[in-house]
Design a protein around this motif. Sequence first.
Motif, PDB file in Angstrom:
ATOM      1  N   SER A 147      69.076  14.738  40.535  1.00 43.71           N
ATOM      2  CA  SER A 147      69.956  13.602  40.808  1.00 43.71           C
ATOM      3  C   SER A 147      69.151  12.304  40.892  1.00 43.71           C
ATOM      4  CB  SER A 147      70.711  13.835  42.127  1.00 43.71           C
ATOM      5  OG  SER A 147      71.501  12.708  42.456  1.00 43.71           O
ATOM      6  N   GLU A 148      67.972  12.363  41.531  1.00 44.37           N
ATOM      7  CA  GLU A 148      67.105  11.188  41.645  1.00 44.37           C
ATOM      8  C   GLU A 148      66.626  10.734  40.272  1.00 44.37           C
ATOM      9  OE1 GLU A 148      63.955  12.181  44.265  1.00 44.37           O
ATOM     10  OE2 GLU A 148      65.223  12.326  46.047  1.00 44.37           O
ATOM     11  N   ILE A 149      66.282  11.681  39.410  1.00 48.00           N
ATOM     12  CA  ILE A 149      65.809  11.346  38.066  1.00 48.00           C
ATOM     13  C   ILE A 149      66.909  10.667  37.261  1.00 48.00           C
ATOM     14  CG2 ILE A 149      65.153  12.393  35.851  1.00 48.00           C
ATOM     15  CD1 ILE A 149      63.468  14.388  37.427  1.00 48.00           C
ATOM     16  N   GLN A 150      68.117  11.162  37.401  1.00 50.97           N
ATOM     17  CA  GLN A 150      69.246  10.564  36.681  1.00 50.97           C
ATOM     18  C   GLN A 150      69.459   9.109  37.108  1.00 50.97           C
ATOM     19  OE1 GLN A 150      72.920  12.706  37.125  1.00 50.97           O
ATOM     20  NE2 GLN A 150      74.023  11.468  35.639  1.00 50.97           N
ATOM     21  N   LYS A 151      69.391   8.857  38.424  1.00 52.85           N
ATOM     22  CA  LYS A 151      69.564   7.490  38.924  1.00 52.85           C
ATOM     23  C   LYS A 151      68.408   6.591  38.491  1.00 52.85           C
ATOM     24  CE  LYS A 151      72.121   8.997  43.042  1.00 52.85           C
ATOM     25  NZ  LYS A 151      72.076   9.133  44.531  1.00 52.85           N
ATOM     26  N   CYS A 152      67.209   7.139  38.534  1.00 55.76           N
ATOM     27  CA  CYS A 152      66.008   6.374  38.160  1.00 55.76           C
ATOM     28  C   CYS A 152      66.043   6.035  36.671  1.00 55.76           C
ATOM     29  CB  CYS A 152      64.752   7.184  38.507  1.00 55.76           C
ATOM     30  SG  CYS A 152      63.221   6.247  38.495  1.00 55.76           S
ATOM     31  N   PHE A 162      59.330  -3.000  36.316  1.00 59.21           N
ATOM     32  CA  PHE A 162      59.662  -1.959  35.339  1.00 59.21           C
ATOM     33  C   PHE A 162      58.553  -0.911  35.303  1.00 59.21           C
ATOM     34  CE2 PHE A 162      59.559   0.077  31.237  1.00 59.21           C
ATOM     35  CZ  PHE A 162      60.894   0.309  30.935  1.00 59.21           C
ATOM     36  N   THR A 163      57.295  -1.364  35.301  1.00 60.24           N
ATOM     37  CA  THR A 163      56.161  -0.442  35.254  1.00 60.24           C
ATOM     38  C   THR A 163      56.154   0.475  36.467  1.00 60.24           C
ATOM     39  OG1 THR A 163      54.850  -2.077  34.036  1.00 60.24           O
ATOM     40  CG2 THR A 163      53.647  -0.286  35.110  1.00 60.24           C
ATOM     41  N   ALA A 164      56.458  -0.081  37.638  1.00 61.60           N
ATOM     42  CA  ALA A 164      56.512   0.729  38.860  1.00 61.60           C
ATOM     43  C   ALA A 164      57.623   1.777  38.757  1.00 61.60           C
ATOM     44  CB  ALA A 164      56.736  -0.174  40.072  1.00 61.60           C
ATOM     45  N   LEU A 165      58.762   1.375  38.200  1.00 62.55           N
ATOM     46  CA  LEU A 165      59.889   2.291  38.024  1.00 62.55           C
ATOM     47  C   LEU A 165      59.538   3.377  37.003  1.00 62.55           C
ATOM     48  CD1 LEU A 165      62.820   2.710  38.997  1.00 62.55           C
ATOM     49  CD2 LEU A 165      63.569   1.283  37.072  1.00 62.55           C
ATOM     50  N   TYR A 166      58.862   2.963  35.940  1.00 64.34           N
ATOM     51  CA  TYR A 166      58.423   3.901  34.891  1.00 64.34           C
ATOM     52  C   TYR A 166      57.474   4.948  35.486  1.00 64.34           C
ATOM     53  CZ  TYR A 166      56.016   5.528  30.648  1.00 64.34           C
ATOM     54  OH  TYR A 166      55.455   6.294  29.658  1.00 64.34           O
ATOM     55  N   THR A 167      56.553   4.492  36.322  1.00 68.33           N
ATOM     56  CA  THR A 167      55.593   5.401  36.955  1.00 68.33           C
ATOM     57  C   THR A 167      56.308   6.375  37.887  1.00 68.33           C
ATOM     58  OG1 THR A 167      53.887   3.685  36.864  1.00 68.33           O
ATOM     59  CG2 THR A 167      53.521   5.510  38.392  1.00 68.33           C
ATOM     60  N   GLU A 168      57.252   5.857  38.651  1.00 69.85           N
ATOM     61  CA  GLU A 168      58.024   6.708  39.564  1.00 69.85           C
ATOM     62  C   GLU A 168      58.789   7.784  38.789  1.00 69.85           C
ATOM     63  OE1 GLU A 168      61.790   6.375  42.740  1.00 69.85           O
ATOM     64  OE2 GLU A 168      60.898   4.551  41.861  1.00 69.85           O
ATOM     65  N   LEU A 169      59.442   7.375  37.687  1.00 75.99           N
ATOM     66  CA  LEU A 169      60.210   8.328  36.885  1.00 75.99           C
ATOM     67  C   LEU A 169      59.292   9.382  36.266  1.00 75.99           C
ATOM     68  CD1 LEU A 169      62.876   9.227  35.639  1.00 75.99           C
ATOM     69  CD2 LEU A 169      62.505   7.576  33.784  1.00 75.99           C
ATOM     70  N   SER A 170      58.124   8.956  35.776  1.00 74.18           N
ATOM     71  CA  SER A 170      57.165   9.894  35.175  1.00 74.18           C
ATOM     72  C   SER A 170      56.715  10.934  36.188  1.00 74.18           C
ATOM     73  CB  SER A 170      55.949   9.123  34.632  1.00 74.18           C
ATOM     74  OG  SER A 170      56.337   8.229  33.613  1.00 74.18           O
ATOM     75  N   GLU A 171      56.461  10.487  37.414  1.00 78.80           N
ATOM     76  CA  GLU A 171      56.026  11.414  38.461  1.00 78.80           C
ATOM     77  C   GLU A 171      57.135  12.400  38.824  1.00 78.80           C
ATOM     78  OE1 GLU A 171      54.888   8.748  41.530  1.00 78.80           O
ATOM     79  OE2 GLU A 171      52.896   8.330  40.689  1.00 78.80           O
ATOM     80  N   LYS A 172      58.369  11.909  38.891  1.00 80.09           N
ATOM     81  CA  LYS A 172      59.484  12.790  39.234  1.00 80.09           C
ATOM     82  C   LYS A 172      59.727  13.817  38.126  1.00 80.09           C
ATOM     83  CE  LYS A 172      62.023   9.621  42.288  1.00 80.09           C
ATOM     84  NZ  LYS A 172      61.849  10.465  43.487  1.00 80.09           N
ATOM     85  N   ARG A 173      59.611  13.371  36.870  1.00 79.73           N
ATOM     86  CA  ARG A 173      59.797  14.305  35.759  1.00 79.73           C
ATOM     87  C   ARG A 173      58.706  15.362  35.726  1.00 79.73           C
ATOM     88  NH1 ARG A 173      61.742  10.109  30.962  1.00 79.73           N
ATOM     89  NH2 ARG A 173      63.986  10.251  31.432  1.00 79.73           N
ATOM     90  N   ALA A 174      57.483  14.963  36.043  1.00 78.60           N
ATOM     91  CA  ALA A 174      56.390  15.928  36.093  1.00 78.60           C
ATOM     92  C   ALA A 174      56.632  16.946  37.199  1.00 78.60           C
ATOM     93  CB  ALA A 174      55.068  15.199  36.322  1.00 78.60           C
ATOM     94  N   GLU A 175      57.166  16.464  38.327  1.00 74.90           N
ATOM     95  CA  GLU A 175      57.483  17.353  39.440  1.00 74.90           C
ATOM     96  C   GLU A 175      58.585  18.329  39.049  1.00 74.90           C
ATOM     97  OE1 GLU A 175      59.021  17.035  44.100  1.00 74.90           O
ATOM     98  OE2 GLU A 175      58.432  15.226  42.991  1.00 74.90           O
ATOM     99  N   LEU A 176      59.600  17.809  38.345  1.00 77.98           N
ATOM    100  CA  LEU A 176      60.700  18.673  37.917  1.00 77.98           C
ATOM    101  C   LEU A 176      60.225  19.704  36.902  1.00 77.98           C
ATOM    102  CD1 LEU A 176      63.722  19.339  37.986  1.00 77.98           C
ATOM    103  CD2 LEU A 176      64.047  17.655  36.160  1.00 77.98           C
TER     104      LEU A 176
END
Length: 562
Positions: free
Chosen positions: A348-353, A161-175
Amino acid sequence: MIENIIVKNIALIDSLSLDFASGFNVLSGETGAGKSILIGALSFLLGGKAGTDILRTGAEEGWVSGSFYLDPQHKAATAWLAERDIEPENGRILLRRSIKQNGRSAAWIQSYPVARTDLEVFTSFLVDIHGQHDHQSLFKIAEHRRFLDAYAGLEEETAAFTALYTELSEKRAELEQLNISEKQLNEKIELLNFAVEEITKAKLKADEEQELEAEENKLLQYEKLYEHIEEADAVLTGERGAVSLLKKAINAFGAAAEIDGTLAENMQRLESAYYDLEDIASNVASYSASMSFDPARLEEVQERLSLIYKLKKKYGNTIAEVLEYCDKAQKELEQLVHNADSKTELESEIQKCTQRLFTSGKALSEKRAAAAKTLQTKVEAILAQLGMPKTKFEVQVQLKDKTGNKQTVGPYGFDSIEFLISPNPGEPLKSLAKIASGGELSRVMLALKTVLAAADEADTLVFDEIDTGIGGEVALAVSEHLKKLSEKKQILCITHLAIIAAHADTQIKIEKTSDGTSTRTSAFIIEGQKRTEEIARMLAGDEVSDVSQKHAQELLQKYGTA
């Protein structure tokens, strides 16, 4: 597991070396003998804060060292060491810490110097001290989630979950970087395009500014330059110019040299000077002949310099900085164009994540809630046996507060987790950290440690004040739980109760002696008759009788070894 500790010049301890065994170790001794001093020395070794007041009176330096056996399966401790290239020797880790009278302290793991805070972090994987305010990991609310997850076997799911949370945070920052308005995006692209085009069109050269400034200076002062060159040419080549006069001097000096041969060397130097001057005069004449004033070139130079100054004002202090700005602008422009194309894909990636995170977090919350119920039931059952039958223990698992209609999420899930307790009927549940009684505090810790023994990586548990305010059947129950816990953990326990001491695998006596001028605390393992006498003292006080010794023997025969 701690195997040995050596203490030098700490409080009342002059010099002490003590071995510890696996299983259940008790520390006993008369009140004031220094049991807490030994635990304090251990706490100092484990990275606890300390001042010069812990030094033995008159000592310039005090230190504590300890040898620990590190189980290869101890993941957290071995990973911590591996990250710092520190290797155990024969499975052992040597810790050492010192403090001087001037307040300076130092610490080592093996032979590597470390900061106190690093020592404290590392040893927290090895030892928990309960009854004091050091290493009480279960009293840190932030740790409650970790212990519940360990009890429920959810460490890997939480890590995922933490790894997924980190991935989502990075993608949102990029967006967020991409998600500027269309107008702002177009304005930025237009601005960068203009800058790149303007600088590229100028075709700047790194060293041209200095050359242009020199040429401008010459053209602006053309008349003065021409006058000076003409004057120099006249002085050199005129009818009575320097070249003509020097030639006459050569003829006269040559005649003199024919009469006096010693003048020959000077004659040669004069001829050399003549040829140099003649060459210079020729260069001056050529320069003069080539001179011409071109107003159009002056205008061209000044326009070029004006362009350079304008670009420098906008993009950098030097031509090199202007060119560097152009390069960066070109790259940013390319990235913006690329980002505009990839924004839809990123959304689209953020929505799936986000959907995967929600599913994972929901599953974690459900499993935690189920595990919380069984954990609190087991802890309450043990507390009842430990003389706290009315105690209510709760593992509170609550969803984090919502922000608007959105569920707040953290790196470990949707939950806020805290251990709560009500020691007495009618009292509301309170944070575990707010328990005032040392005896209650230690029994709660003992109950938790009994349940969580398999999940907690700390190999050594130290209990102080475990027997405060208890006796009879409760003391027996505490003894049995400590004994059971010692099957999985090394237990060090300070006690005043004979029943607890009798259950121990190893008994260590703390003793204070005085020669009239100084006082010393010592510690040593007792066995056989010495242990019987110590158990008898604990039963009867200072006066050991035949009755108390007989009782002590009975306790040791029933619960331990005499």
